[in-house]
Write a protein that holds these residues in place. Structure first.
Motif, PDB file in Angstrom:
ATOM      1  N   ILE C 177       0.835  -1.199   0.000  1.00 23.03           N
ATOM      2  CA  ILE C 177       0.000   0.000   0.000  1.00 23.03           C
ATOM      3  C   ILE C 177       0.874   1.255   0.000  1.00 23.03           C
ATOM      4  O   ILE C 177       0.562   2.256  -0.650  1.00 23.03           O
ATOM      5  CB  ILE C 177      -0.967  -0.031   1.201  1.00 23.03           C
ATOM      6  CG1 ILE C 177      -2.096   0.964   0.963  1.00 23.03           C
ATOM      7  CG2 ILE C 177      -0.297   0.234   2.504  1.00 23.03           C
ATOM      8  CD1 ILE C 177      -3.296   0.712   1.824  1.00 23.03           C
ATOM      9  N   VAL C 178       2.014   1.183   0.694  1.00 27.68           N
ATOM     10  CA  VAL C 178       2.917   2.337   0.730  1.00 27.68           C
ATOM     11  C   VAL C 178       3.545   2.552  -0.643  1.00 27.68           C
ATOM     12  O   VAL C 178       3.594   3.675  -1.165  1.00 27.68           O
ATOM     13  CB  VAL C 178       4.005   2.128   1.802  1.00 27.68           C
ATOM     14  CG1 VAL C 178       5.009   3.249   1.763  1.00 27.68           C
ATOM     15  CG2 VAL C 178       3.388   2.014   3.179  1.00 27.68           C
ATOM     16  N   LEU C 179       3.986   1.467  -1.254  1.00 24.35           N
ATOM     17  CA  LEU C 179       4.615   1.562  -2.567  1.00 24.35           C
ATOM     18  C   LEU C 179       3.625   2.092  -3.604  1.00 24.35           C
ATOM     19  O   LEU C 179       3.944   2.992  -4.398  1.00 24.35           O
ATOM     20  CB  LEU C 179       5.114   0.177  -2.976  1.00 24.35           C
ATOM     21  CG  LEU C 179       5.899   0.111  -4.280  1.00 24.35           C
ATOM     22  CD1 LEU C 179       7.163   0.936  -4.168  1.00 24.35           C
ATOM     23  CD2 LEU C 179       6.237  -1.319  -4.630  1.00 24.35           C
ATOM     24  N   MET C 181       0.962   3.821  -3.047  1.00 24.72           N
ATOM     25  CA  MET C 181       0.651   5.226  -2.752  1.00 24.72           C
ATOM     26  C   MET C 181       1.712   6.145  -3.334  1.00 24.72           C
ATOM     27  O   MET C 181       1.408   7.160  -3.947  1.00 24.72           O
ATOM     28  CB  MET C 181       0.600   5.428  -1.236  1.00 24.72           C
ATOM     29  CG  MET C 181      -0.760   5.799  -0.715  1.00 24.72           C
ATOM     30  SD  MET C 181      -0.663   6.092   1.058  1.00 24.72           S
ATOM     31  CE  MET C 181      -0.683   7.863   1.098  1.00 24.72           C
ATOM     32  N   ALA C 182       2.977   5.772  -3.134  1.00 26.30           N
ATOM     33  CA  ALA C 182       4.063   6.598  -3.658  1.00 26.30           C
ATOM     34  C   ALA C 182       3.981   6.683  -5.176  1.00 26.30           C
ATOM     35  O   ALA C 182       4.081   7.765  -5.763  1.00 26.30           O
ATOM     36  CB  ALA C 182       5.412   6.021  -3.232  1.00 26.30           C
ATOM     37  N   LEU C 183       3.748   5.543  -5.827  1.00 30.16           N
ATOM     38  CA  LEU C 183       3.666   5.537  -7.290  1.00 30.16           C
ATOM     39  C   LEU C 183       2.460   6.337  -7.773  1.00 30.16           C
ATOM     40  O   LEU C 183       2.546   7.090  -8.746  1.00 30.16           O
ATOM     41  CB  LEU C 183       3.571   4.103  -7.798  1.00 30.16           C
ATOM     42  CG  LEU C 183       4.900   3.361  -7.948  1.00 30.16           C
ATOM     43  CD1 LEU C 183       4.659   1.892  -8.177  1.00 30.16           C
ATOM     44  CD2 LEU C 183       5.717   3.949  -9.097  1.00 30.16           C
ATOM     45  N   LEU C 185       1.043   8.777  -6.334  1.00 30.43           N
ATOM     46  CA  LEU C 185       1.249  10.208  -6.150  1.00 30.43           C
ATOM     47  C   LEU C 185       2.253  10.752  -7.167  1.00 30.43           C
ATOM     48  O   LEU C 185       2.255  11.931  -7.488  1.00 30.43           O
ATOM     49  CB  LEU C 185       1.735  10.504  -4.735  1.00 30.43           C
ATOM     50  CG  LEU C 185       0.704  10.347  -3.625  1.00 30.43           C
ATOM     51  CD1 LEU C 185       1.372  10.474  -2.273  1.00 30.43           C
ATOM     52  CD2 LEU C 185      -0.388  11.382  -3.746  1.00 30.43           C
ATOM     53  N   ALA C 186       3.125   9.866  -7.658  1.00 34.78           N
ATOM     54  CA  ALA C 186       4.183  10.314  -8.556  1.00 34.78           C
ATOM     55  C   ALA C 186       3.649  10.629  -9.945  1.00 34.78           C
ATOM     56  O   ALA C 186       4.222  11.424 -10.664  1.00 34.78           O
ATOM     57  CB  ALA C 186       5.282   9.255  -8.651  1.00 34.78           C
ATOM     58  N   VAL C 187       2.563   9.995 -10.321  1.00 37.00           N
ATOM     59  CA  VAL C 187       2.001  10.256 -11.649  1.00 37.00           C
ATOM     60  C   VAL C 187       0.616  10.844 -11.478  1.00 37.00           C
ATOM     61  O   VAL C 187       0.005  10.734 -10.430  1.00 37.00           O
ATOM     62  CB  VAL C 187       1.928   8.958 -12.473  1.00 37.00           C
ATOM     63  CG1 VAL C 187       3.284   8.607 -13.008  1.00 37.00           C
ATOM     64  CG2 VAL C 187       1.385   7.830 -11.641  1.00 37.00           C
ATOM     65  N   GLU C 188       0.122  11.497 -12.519  1.00 35.51           N
ATOM     66  CA  GLU C 188      -1.207  12.088 -12.445  1.00 35.51           C
ATOM     67  C   GLU C 188      -2.230  10.981 -12.184  1.00 35.51           C
ATOM     68  O   GLU C 188      -2.193   9.925 -12.815  1.00 35.51           O
ATOM     69  CB  GLU C 188      -1.536  12.782 -13.761  1.00 35.51           C
ATOM     70  CG  GLU C 188      -0.518  13.831 -14.162  1.00 35.51           C
ATOM     71  CD  GLU C 188      -0.920  15.235 -13.734  1.00 35.51           C
ATOM     72  OE1 GLU C 188      -2.100  15.564 -13.875  1.00 35.51           O
ATOM     73  OE2 GLU C 188      -0.045  15.966 -13.245  1.00 35.51           O
ATOM     74  N   PRO C 189      -3.132  11.195 -11.237  1.00 32.37           N
ATOM     75  CA  PRO C 189      -4.043  10.122 -10.872  1.00 32.37           C
ATOM     76  C   PRO C 189      -5.099   9.861 -11.951  1.00 32.37           C
ATOM     77  O   PRO C 189      -5.482  10.754 -12.680  1.00 32.37           O
ATOM     78  CB  PRO C 189      -4.710  10.649  -9.601  1.00 32.37           C
ATOM     79  CG  PRO C 189      -4.579  12.119  -9.685  1.00 32.37           C
ATOM     80  CD  PRO C 189      -3.352  12.412 -10.491  1.00 32.37           C
ATOM     81  N   GLY C 271      -6.536   8.681   0.142  1.00 28.74           N
ATOM     82  CA  GLY C 271      -6.367   9.891  -0.652  1.00 28.74           C
ATOM     83  C   GLY C 271      -5.402   9.734  -1.808  1.00 28.74           C
ATOM     84  O   GLY C 271      -4.912  10.721  -2.336  1.00 28.74           O
TER      85      GLY C 271
END
Lengths: 324, 609, 327
Positions: C177-179, C181-183, C185-189, C271
């Motif tokens: 879930i952390v990974l 989430m990071a990914l 957030l890194a690209v446009e949702p 989020g």
């Protein structure tokens, strides 16, 4: 010994890979860490100075090397959003998470083990029906939903338990009262986190035990007059233990992942909250440090599980190897 | 205080006894309104009956306060969250407490805290302060002028890169003729002299041994002595801060009445409301309107409502994006040739672009006006904020005296909006429902923060309303960092954002030509000579009435030109359990204002049930 | 096996066809002030405007223009109940019946409405559909990656195998879930991006299974015989190893659908998932949590729908697995 060394090298390589991967992903995050560019009150010159102060003006490769070098000495850098060493932030959050995830792990393994064994030893009994019908449903419940519903029911409607946090704001005087206070705060989050973890353990134990109980030695032991309960709970369990250990080792990251959601819902100040807030704040040092910490634990846990498996099942040990 | 303009004249106060909260004025005009810790009649609506203050104030007890986001630092000069500022207000001394009013008839006020007497010279180049002599830090040192000098040096230090540093640039020096007397000298007069001196907290000189570059990685909770009513007793990072009464506080032993405050972070709404109702938490601020409405039905809870000192607006890029892109390419090539790494937009060049190449839609005041007329902002407020917001006519918010109370916001008038668009040449010639001009369809994209649900929902409502006018609005939610990258890079037609409003009225920061360049806040580069002249004059005018008249004229010009469509000014909600007494409701910018005078009626609920 | 797969196909088909089943009125937004947070099974009387749009009359009964009546006509104006007050518009703006009274119609909100007055049942179906599409895309992508990695790990040399298993172990040791989430957030949702991110992080566990299967088949008699008969390694891989591995992979992928739906829901809750106006079940749940104390149904009903759906999917996959094992 060779066996241990090989597993250890593998573990270290895994960890290195995780750090590298995390660094690359975090580099891809758009914009600026800690919202420097978002602050209209900072002029360009002030922004540049702030970046330099945080070491963000260096090229990524350089920062990566610096991070690794420092991490080897146990220094994980300084959190941008919390203005303090990452190590301190993580150390403060580790206790609550170990409390929460550890209790949940113990609870789910214990419950799953009990239910699974009971279901296997008494086909057609209550436990077996539960394993067949109830557990898949438990598997399908999202933990945040369960958490909110639990708060609604037990803290709001019934008022039996507190809705969150580690402890009451004013700690009670006596240590027994203190313990009770702590435990009351633990109940809801631990149950919410443990319940989804119970299902795979129970299912696993159930099928493993069924296999075990069909073996000739069980019949032989029963024929020799060994009590059925003794056979099931002692011998059968020992034989089914090995895959269980592996399962727990594999489930550790999922447990920490589940803790993220549960910690947010229950305002639990643990690693999961740290991860979430650090990601949303783009606090790269803190996210990296947190991942090193969690992955380190997972890799270590897996190493331990490997070694434990080798201990439980000597066949896994290489000839001449002595894993203790 | 704006109405009386302390900046204009020499102000001479009689020295007052420390601890005496009222100030007697010599001279005819009372220049600062000092509100006592009493409820002002007609102040922010408070649902139900307020906790009765008939009983004698009690003492002791623990107040548990829930916040959404925990304070991030004990030192306000490195902190980024509002919770940290509210925390510092409890622990660190301020010269004055700057108070934004919570009522229609309120005034912006500087309430003396550390200062007992002050003079501002007529030329506004010298300010003399007399400090109270009974203020001490919790390490035993007295609070003196040397602390003020140390604080100013830190504030201006580039190594610290404090966000408010620009307000301090005009202050040349602070001298200490006596330990409790301070003289500030300005290199040039500024419009809000005393506020510039005041911002924000005084730091102890005993922390001088920490290099400023290290401030962002120092554990201030352990380092920083307190001089306010409370001191930090425990700091559990990201989770909880425990404050205990500070016996070194000058109000002690009378104040504070409460022994401890526990600030707890509670990110989930349901968890927070449950804790509030169960008595695990006694005070919470920053509630959303739906939660506030829910709590209003609870007899054990009093809901406090105050106007927010911020507004949400729909901003317009007034420059033709094509022209800007072409210009920017040339500019970057020039930077490369000159070997410059940084390649900022010079404000004058951008302003020239805005004049010569206006945006096909938003370069025209008639279109901007039409959009404002075509958005039913009252309906937005009713639908998305449950009515808990006002629609301001101008970015100078009521009740600042710089704001003209007679000014009305544009009504919702789609017919007039259509006429304005028609006059500007936008017509639906091909009957497809969208307007066109010169072969271009009236289509644009509004950018919003992906993380802000309210603004995204509001954008959806606006999209539907503008579709009725024949304007095709697209919505692009982007992550906040990408949002600002686009905003600063002028890669936006339109955007929804929020400004926080300070007591200093200076519209050149938002709408001046000088703020058109990189780093300026005039993102859409609104250029208007009439508005600029009025704002420049107002800034220089010392006479309060004339200055206010100039700002009122500026507001009318703003209303005509509509560089922004102001959407709403949301109310702020806090909730307190009934056992919390003495809450001051006249102040809008600090939910815990005056917490040293609060008291708890019963301790039964402080530690849960 | 085919019979066992039927319920799964039905479920997925039903969800994919959801937009056709949802009435158009559910997608068009009505007056959100009047319709805010209506409980399930609410019947709302509606006025019909001249242009055919519906004007709901609902809200606090105490605010009704006349006791027990949703609207009255006075002074040539219709006055109707709207939230905590009334609204009024000229009579001429509405469709009238023969007696000159405003025409009304009624609509049933089966699952109630959310805090923006949207029909929760319609939103639920749409959300379920998006959740399922994301999960299917993610699992399919992960299965392809896992198949490739498993084949390569099983057939190529030790070096490739070592690198792949290291990469798999690395991914498995980060809380997913952390990974994700990071990914995210890194690209446009967006839904497609989310599916991709979930696919990129979801392959290692499946790849392991495939690798084991590939190894087993590679050393099986059939494959050895084929090799001895002169078949190229590629041919052996395609003809003898791949079909067996594919069966294992299909089962494993089927088992991943339900957890992936749950993971996506958790992401949206934190989020970092699908952003409105697109809505997955997770988004709807996340929106429901803020009004939980006021309106239990906004969180509870989507939650129950999610549990039932996930349960149905996992039961059918279980059956398929059982059928394939006893084949």
């Amino acid at each position: 010994m060779r066996f241990v060394a090989a597993r250890a090298v593998h573990a270290v390589a895994t960890l290195l890979l995780v750090v590298t991967l995390a660094f690359v992903v975090l580099e891809m995050l758009p914009g600026d860490p800690a919202g420097i560019a978002e602050d209209p009150s900072l002029g360009p010159a002030e922004q540049a100075r702030l970046r330099a102060a945080l070491g963000l003006d260096q090229p990524p490769a350089r920062r990566y090397a610096t991070f690794l070098a420092h991490a080897l000495q146990g220094d994980l850098g300084v959190s941008i959003s919390r203005h303090r060493p990452v190590r301190d932030v993580l150390a403060a959050a580790l206790g609550p998470t170990v409390q929460l995830a550890g209790s949940a792990l113990v609870l789910s393994v214990l419950l799953g083990w009990l239910i699974g064994t009971q279901a296997a030893s008494r086909p057609g009994g209550l436990a077996e029906r539960a394993v067949r019908t109830l557990l898949p449903a438990v598997d399908a419940v999202p933990p945040f939903w369960l958490g909110l519903v639990a708060i609604l029911l037990f803290a709001w409607r019934l008022g039996w338990l507190p809705a969150g946090h580690l402890a009451s704001p004013t700690p009670p005087e006596t240590w027994t009262a203190l313990l009770v206070d702590r435990l009351r705060h633990l109940v809801l989050p631990v149950c919410v986190l443990a319940i989804p973890g119970t299902a795979p353990v129970a299912r696993h134990q159930w099928s493993a035990m069924r296999r075990e109980l069909r073996r000739p030695w069980v019949r032989a032991a029963l024929a020799n007059g060994v009590a059925r309960g003794r056979v099931v709970w002692l011998r059968g369990t020992r034989a089914a233990l090995l895959p269980l250990i592996a399962l727990v080792g594999l489930g550790l990251p999922a447990l920490v992942g589940g803790a993220v959601v549960v910690e947010v819902v229950f305002a639990w100040p643990g690693l999961g909250r740290v991860h979430q807030s650090a990601l949303l704040a783009r606090d790269i040092p803190l996210v990296l440090g947190g991942l090193v910490c969690v992955s380190g634990a997972v890799v270590a846990g897996r190493l331990l599980a490997d070694l434990l498996s080798a201990w439980a099942d000597p066949r896994l040990r290489r000839p001449g190897g002595g894993a203790r | 205080m704006h109405g009386d303009d302390p900046r204009a004249r020499t102000v001479r106060r009689r020295r007052t006894r420390p601890g005496d909260r009222t100030i007697r004025f010599r001279g005819a005009a009372p220049l600062f309104v000092v509100l006592l810790l009493a409820l002002v009649p007609g102040c922010g609506s408070r649902s139900g009956t307020a906790p009765s203050d008939e009983q004698a104030p009690g003492r002791g007890g623990t107040l548990v306060v829930a916040v959404r986001v925990a304070p991030d630092a004990a030192n306000p000069y490195v902190a980024r969250t509002h919770a940290s500022l509210e925390l510092a207000n409890r622990t660190l001394p301020r010269l004055f407490a700057e108070i934004l009013p919570a009522t229609e008839d309120g005034r912006v006020e500087l309430r003396p805290e550390l200062v007992v007497d002050w003079t501002v010279d007529p030329d506004r180049r010298r300010v003399e302060l007399t400090l109270r002599d009974d203020a001490r830090w919790s390490d035993g040192q007295p609070v003196t002028c040397a602390d003020l000098a140390f604080t100013l040096a830190a504030q201006k230090d580039p190594d610290l890169a404090w966000a408010g540093a620009e307000y301090k640039q005009a202050i040349e020096s602070v001298e200490c003729p006596e330990p409790h007397r301070a003289v500030y000298r300005f290199s040039r007069p500024t419009p809000y002299t005393l506020m510039d001196v005041n911002d924000i907290h005084v730091l102890p000189r005993s922390i001088a041994d920490v290099p400023r570059a290290e401030w962002r990685r120092t554990d201030w909770a352990a380092r920083l002595p307190a001089a306010g009513p409370f001191r930090i007793a425990a700091w559990r990072d990201g989770a909880e801060v425990v404050l205990e009464r500070n016996d070194a506080y000058w109000g002690a032993p009378e104040l504070p009445r409460i022994d401890r405050i526990v600030l707890r972070a509670v990110p989930e709404t349901t968890t927070l409301l449950t804790q509030l109702l169960a008595g695990e938490v006694q005070f919470a601020s920053g509630l959303d309107p739906a939660s506030a409405r829910r709590l209003e039905r609870e007899p054990a809870i009093a809901v406090l409502r105050r106007p927010g000192w911020n507004y949400v607006y729909l901003g317009w890029n007034t420059i033709d994006p094509e022209a800007y892109r072409a210009w920017r390419r040339g500019r970057e090539a020039a930077c490369r040739r000159a070997g410059q790494d940084a390649c900022p937009d010079p404000p004058a060049e951008i302003a020239r672009l805005a004049r010569e190449h206006p945006h096909p839609l938003f370069g025209d005041a008639r279109v901007r006006r039409a959009i404002t007329l075509g958005i039913d902002r009252r309906q937005l407020v009713d639908a998305h904020l449950l009515g808990a917001a006002s629609v301001p006519p101008s970015p100078i918010l009521a009740p600042l005296p710089e704001h003209d109370p007679a000014l009305e916001p544009w009504p919702y008038d789609p017919d007039r909006a259509r006429r304005e668009l028609q006059e500007a040449g936008w017509l639906d010639r091909d009957g497809d429902g969208w307007l066109e001009r010169d072969g271009r369809v009236a289509r644009f994209t509004v950018y919003v923060h992906a993380g802000n649900r309210l603004r995204r929902d509001v954008a959806l409502s606006i999209k539907r309303q503008l579709a009725d006018l024949g304007l095709d609005m697209r919505i692009e939610p982007v992550e906040s960092a990408a949002f600002y990258a686009r905003l600063f890079g002028r890669q936006m037609d339109a955007w929804i954002a929020r400004w926080r409003v300070s007591a200093r009225v200076d519209m050149t920061e938002l709408f001046g030509e000088a703020a058109c360049g990189t780093g300026g806040a005039n993102f859409g580069c609104f250029v208007d000579d009439e508005a600029a002249t009025l704002a420049a004059q107002a800034r220089e005018t010392t006479d309060a009435e004339r200055r206010h008249a100039l700002w009122h004229a500026w507001e009318r010009r703003f209303r005509e030109q509509q560089p922004y469509t102001l959407l709403f000014r949301a109310d702020l909600f806090a909730a307190a359990r009934r056992e919390v007494h003495g809450i001051e409701t006249s102040q809008a910018n600090d939910a815990l204002a005056g917490v040293e005078s609060w008291w708890l009626a019963s301790q039964a609920t402080a530690s849960g049930r | 096996m085919r019979r066992a797969a039927l319920p799964l196909a039905l479920l997925v088909g039903l969800v994919a066809a959801a937009p056709a089943l949802v009435p158009e009125a559910g997608r068009r937004s009505l007056d959100s002030v009047a319709l805010r947070l209506l409980p399930p099974l609410s019947r709302v009387p509606m006025l019909v405007a001249r242009d055919g749009s519906l004007v709901p009359m609902a809200g606090d009964p105490a605010a009704a223009p006349a006791p027990g009546r949703p609207f009255v006509v006075e002074h040539g104006e219709v006055v109707w109940l709207r939230g905590h007050g009334v609204a009024r518009r000229p009579l001429g703006e509405f469709r009238l019946d023969e007696q000159g009274r405003p025409e009304t119609t009624t609509r049933l909100f089966l699952a109630g409405t959310d805090s923006f007055g949207r029909d929760l049942a319609a939103r639920l179906l749409a959300g379920l559909r998006l959740s399922v599409l994301i999960a299917l895309g993610a699992v399919a992508g992960a299965a392809v990656l896992a198949g490739l990695a498993g084949l390569a790990g099983g057939l190529a040399g030790r070096a490739v195998d070592g690198v792949l298993s290291l990469a798999g172990d690395g991914l498995l040791s980060i809380p997913r879930i952390v990974l994700v989430m990071a990914l995210a957030l890194a690209v446009e949702p967006g839904p497609a991006v989310l599916a991709l991110v979930l696919a990129l992080t979801g392959w290692p566990a499946m790849a392991r299974l495939v690798r084991v299967e590939v190894r087993r088949m590679r050393d099986a008699d059939v494959a050895l015989a084929a090799r001895a008969a002169g078949a190229s390694p590629l041919r052996v891989a395609l003809v003898h190893v791949l079909p067996e591995a594919a069966a294992t992979l299909a089962i494993a992928a089927g088992l991943r659908i339900a957890p992936t739906i749950l993971l996506e829901a958790s992401l949206s809750f934190l989020g970092a998932g699908v952003s409105p106006p697109a809505a997955s079940l997770g988004t709807i749940l996340a929106e429901g949590r803020d009004v939980l104390l006021d309106a239990w149904w906004v969180l509870t009903l989507p939650g129950i729908a999610l549990v039932l759906f996930v349960l149905a999917v996992s039961r059918s996959v279980d059956r398929i697995q059982f059928a394939s094992e006893t084949r």
